[in-house]
Structure formats: C-alpha cells, structure tokens
Design an enzyme around this catalytic site. Sequence first.
Site, PDB file in Angstrom:
ATOM      1  N   GLY A  38      -4.738 -21.282 -13.646  1.00 33.04           N
ATOM      2  CA  GLY A  38      -4.427 -19.986 -14.254  1.00 33.04           C
ATOM      3  C   GLY A  38      -3.104 -19.973 -14.985  1.00 33.04           C
ATOM      4  CE1 TYR A 100       7.114 -29.101  -2.943  1.00 35.97           C
ATOM      5  CE2 TYR A 100       6.312 -30.987  -1.696  1.00 35.97           C
ATOM      6  CZ  TYR A 100       6.074 -29.809  -2.383  1.00 35.97           C
ATOM      7  OH  TYR A 100       4.791 -29.337  -2.490  1.00 35.97           O
ATOM      8  CE  LYS A 293      -3.079 -19.851   1.480  1.00 34.10           C
ATOM      9  NZ  LYS A 293      -2.957 -18.977   0.311  1.00 34.10           N
ATOM     10  CB  VAL A 392      -9.351 -17.389  -2.805  1.00 31.88           C
ATOM     11  CG1 VAL A 392     -10.761 -17.450  -2.260  1.00 31.88           C
ATOM     12  CG2 VAL A 392      -8.778 -18.802  -2.928  1.00 31.88           C
ATOM     13  CG  ASP A 509      16.985   8.141 -10.912  1.00 31.97           C
ATOM     14  OD1 ASP A 509      16.413   8.852 -10.086  1.00 31.97           O
ATOM     15  OD2 ASP A 509      16.429   7.257 -11.582  1.00 31.97           O
ATOM     16  CG  ASP A 511      20.150  12.038 -12.858  1.00 29.51           C
ATOM     17  OD1 ASP A 511      19.447  13.004 -12.592  1.00 29.51           O
ATOM     18  OD2 ASP A 511      20.330  11.086 -12.059  1.00 29.51           O
TER      19      ASP A 511
END
Length: 516
Positions: A38, A100, A293, A392, A509, A511
């Site tokens: 993908g 890794y 999983k 999946v 925010d 403001d």
Amino acid sequence: MMNTSKSSFKRLLIVSYRLPFSIQQTEEGAELLQNSGGLVSAVLSMAEQMGQNQGKSATKIHWVGHGDSSLQQLNSSALENDTFVAHPVFMDAAVHKGFYEGFSNDLIWPLFHYFPSYASFKEHDFDCYKQANTRFLEELTALIEPGDLVWIHDFQLMLLPDMLRQAIPDATIGYFFHIPFPTYEIIKLLPRTWRQSLINGILGADVVGFHTTDYVQHFMQSVSEVLYLPIINQRIILPDRAVIVNAFPISIDFNKFNSSGQEADVFAIQQHYKNLLRHNKIIFSVDRLDYTKGITSRLLGYERFLIQNPDWHDKVTFVMTVVPSRDKIAQYQELKREIEETVGRINGLFGTIGWRPIVYSYRSLTFTELMALYTACNIALITPVRDGMNLVCKEFVASRHDLKGVLILSELAGAAQELQDAIIINPTDTQEVADAIKQALVMPLAEQERRLQHMRKHLQNHNVFRWSHDFLSAFNDMITNQPSLETDLPIQPFISAFSDAHKRLLLVDFDGTLAP
Ligand code: GDG
C-alpha cells in the site's frame, strides 16, 4: 520556507526502515523490483499529484532504507528502475542489532503497544539507535536538493526529522507514525533524556501524522509534558516555526482488493478451499506472529464458542494463518509455542476423524491465496490487543464485492474508529468474542449486506490515495495558515497557561482561551 506549494515540490524522498524492493537477476543483470504494498501505491500517487512525471530520470522517486550487505556488491544501475531509485543505508552489524532488534523491537514496539513488561531499556541500544539514525541522515544529506519533500516513516526513525532540520534548516519534512502513540503515562517510563530526544526528534518535521485522533492527543500531551511547548489547535509552536500534527488514517487500494476478489484464479482457489472444508462456515484470520495481535485471546474465544454451542460442531472451521516473524527472539518463540499448544488442545478436545475445528498454518500466503481466503470466509476474526491501524480488516471488507461475510474487530485496533459497522469486541473478553462468533454465524444476509455496504463506502472514499493526498495537502495548510503568536494570540493568557504546562495538556485556541 524553501517550498511554497505542493506542486512546487521538485522530488519526493521517502525514508523508511525497510526498502520496499527486491532485486531480480535477469540475463541483462540485476533489476530493481518494487513490491506491491500500500505504501508504494500511495507514494506513486503522491508523486503524480506533485506533478512528478513518471519515467523521467530527473523526477524519479527516491527511497532511502536499510540495505543488507548483499546490496553492497551491486552497481548503482541495479538500484534504479523507471520509477524509483533505491538508496540503501549500510551500517555496522552490531549497530544495526542494537538499533533494530534492541531499541526498536525490544523497547519501542512493546512499550508503545502497552506491553511495558516486555520492554528492555538498554543505554547501548539507544546509542545504536542514535548512530543508525545518523547513518540515515548521512545518506539523506548526500541526496537532498532544494525543492525536495522528504517523507520519513515510523518508529525506527524518530530522531531523524530533527537531525535533518539541524543539518538543513529549510528542508520540507513530513513524518508519519505507523504504530500507536501511547498515553504520557507510558512515555514517562522512558528515561527523561530519551523521551526528550525522541519527541524533539519528531518535531523536526513540518507535518506529523498519526492514524487516529487519540494518538494525536497522546502525542500532544507528551509534547506539552516533556518539552513544555505551547499548542494552538493542531499546531505545536516552536520559537521559529510551527509543526502541524494531525490524524491521517492509513488505508488500502480499495479498487485493487475489490477487483482482485472477483478474478478467476482467486475464485478457483476459493472453491477449492470450500470443497476441502466440506462447505463448512469458515472463520479466517491472518497476522504476523506477534503478541500485539491477540492470537491466543482469539483462540480462547473460539474455544468458548465451541463449548457453548455443540450444535455448531462439525459445521464451522477456523482457518488461522500465522505469518512467521521475529521467531529467533525468545518471547516470540514462547508465543508460538503457546499458540500451537492451544490449537492442539482445542483440536484434541473437539476434533473428530472428519473435522478439524482449527486449520492452523505457520507460513505466509501468496496474494492469490490471501484473496481466496478473504472471499471464501464467512467471518474475518481480527482481535489485536493493540494495533496502530490494522489493514487486514480493511482488505477483507474491500474484497467482499459479494456483500457477504461479517467482520469481527477489536476495539483496540485503530481501524475500529472507522469501521463501526463491524461487530466490535474487546479481545480479552472471551465471552464477548464467543458471542460475536455466534452472532456473526447467524447474521441474516440482509444485515451482512447493510454493514458491508457502509464500510465499503467509507473505504472507497477513504483509500490509501486519499491518505497520501491529505498528508500532502497539510503542507499547503502549513504555508497558507501559519499562526503567529504576536497577531493571532493574546500573549497574557498564553503565558499564564504556559506556566501551568507541567501539570496538564496545554490546548490554546486562536482566541487565546484555554481548552480543558
Ligand atoms: C504496521 C502497524 C498499521 C499479512 N500476511 C500476509 C500478507 N499480509 C499483509 C496484509 C496487510 C499487511 O501484510 C499487514 O498489515 P497490518 O496493518 O495488519 O500490520 P503491520 O504489518 O503490523 O503494520 C499497523 C500498518 O503498519 C500500516 O500503517 O496498520 O497497525 O503495526 O497488507 O495483507 N500478505 C500476503 N501474505 C500473507 O501471508 N500476501
């Protein structure tokens, strides 16, 4: 900023731990083959949106990723095809191991999936992680040119965005995180200097993407708690620039799965499987061997279902494929043993000469076999105890052009936020899993159709091309909509909120009001 609009990006540079290519030996020599995942499709469509002209050498997509030593023998022409140029990053084997296997897979992976007891904290591994990220930086800096868009992927490369920012201050950098970003309580388990480095590392990017709004919120809270930085809407405010942080749920190539599901070779294998299983109802699951999983919980749910529903014996078969992964590691060997013991126990308890309740295999499937199982099954049983997204379940839904079949999906997968028409379960609740299996097996076809139609419509609109398009569009927002502390925000409320930042998430925010 170096770039002013998305169409002005000159080239696309992708950086990920893995290179999505294989080398094929032909009569003319070695040839670079890209895989059909993908991410590759998304990147190709992104290059198209950027106006990169496929096939012209000047505009090829560059992909930087770890290369094993076998690639060192190849000459550079073998690392290029009409569309891509692969840039393998080589590193010392011991550094790679610490980076890794150690820091990435033994610390970040378990910790960020809420398995802190599996996490191993080793200073040596963090050193290797830094060195490995530096190796990626060296490869990138040798390659980058003004006008490039650099898109860095995943948890193996959290330090790289800032390393690149320091080396090339006006680079345009995107970063996408493919696994869950956990709550601050988990991040807090990391030594202070490590968590500062990792979060600061990610903030080197201009745009940071996660799969869900929950992960975005968690990240924002960590930014606030660890680095005390102010946040205005979706932006983290640094002294000299802002970082956009947003949810971009990754998806699949819907049309590919929709049409593959209808192909003749898929149909032939699908019929073969159905015959072999004597037209029993089929429950299907496929995942890499991993403790995230929820494979054992799934088996326990199925066992409970069989105990409580003897009338279903001999009428249902669970086809469970586990794809080999990391099985040199003790934890994974132990998990494999536990799965195989549980499968053996269930088959031993309920099986007969003519019926195996679970058809288990430990191997990977070809794409055609995978499609045959997606389209043959009555239930896709997807029960991770934690999953960044989970593709999946999306692939299963997209494959079901016939509008038949039921998705049972864990609420702990990122995908559950989108696929609300699945039967949503908690995988640790064995009774809930058992009930969901029963509910799915007796679900009227009209309801299966209705649920699948909703989910398919969603995935048709939210496919992988939209994912990359939305990510790319965020760079335009960055350019056209930069907040300014002086003009957009009254300074006083901002400062008083900032002083409180140690204690809570700082959401200000435009403001200047504080959000709770
Ligand atoms: C990470 C995150 C996130 C699996 N077995 C076979 C096979 N597959 C393919 C599937 C699917 C892919 O592998 C697995 O994708 P997931 O999303 O489930 O999981 P991870 O690999 O853990 O990926 C995850 C993802 O990144 C994307 O951001 O969703 O949460 O952990 O495409 O089809 N393909 C074939 N045979 C197999 O046996 N051909």
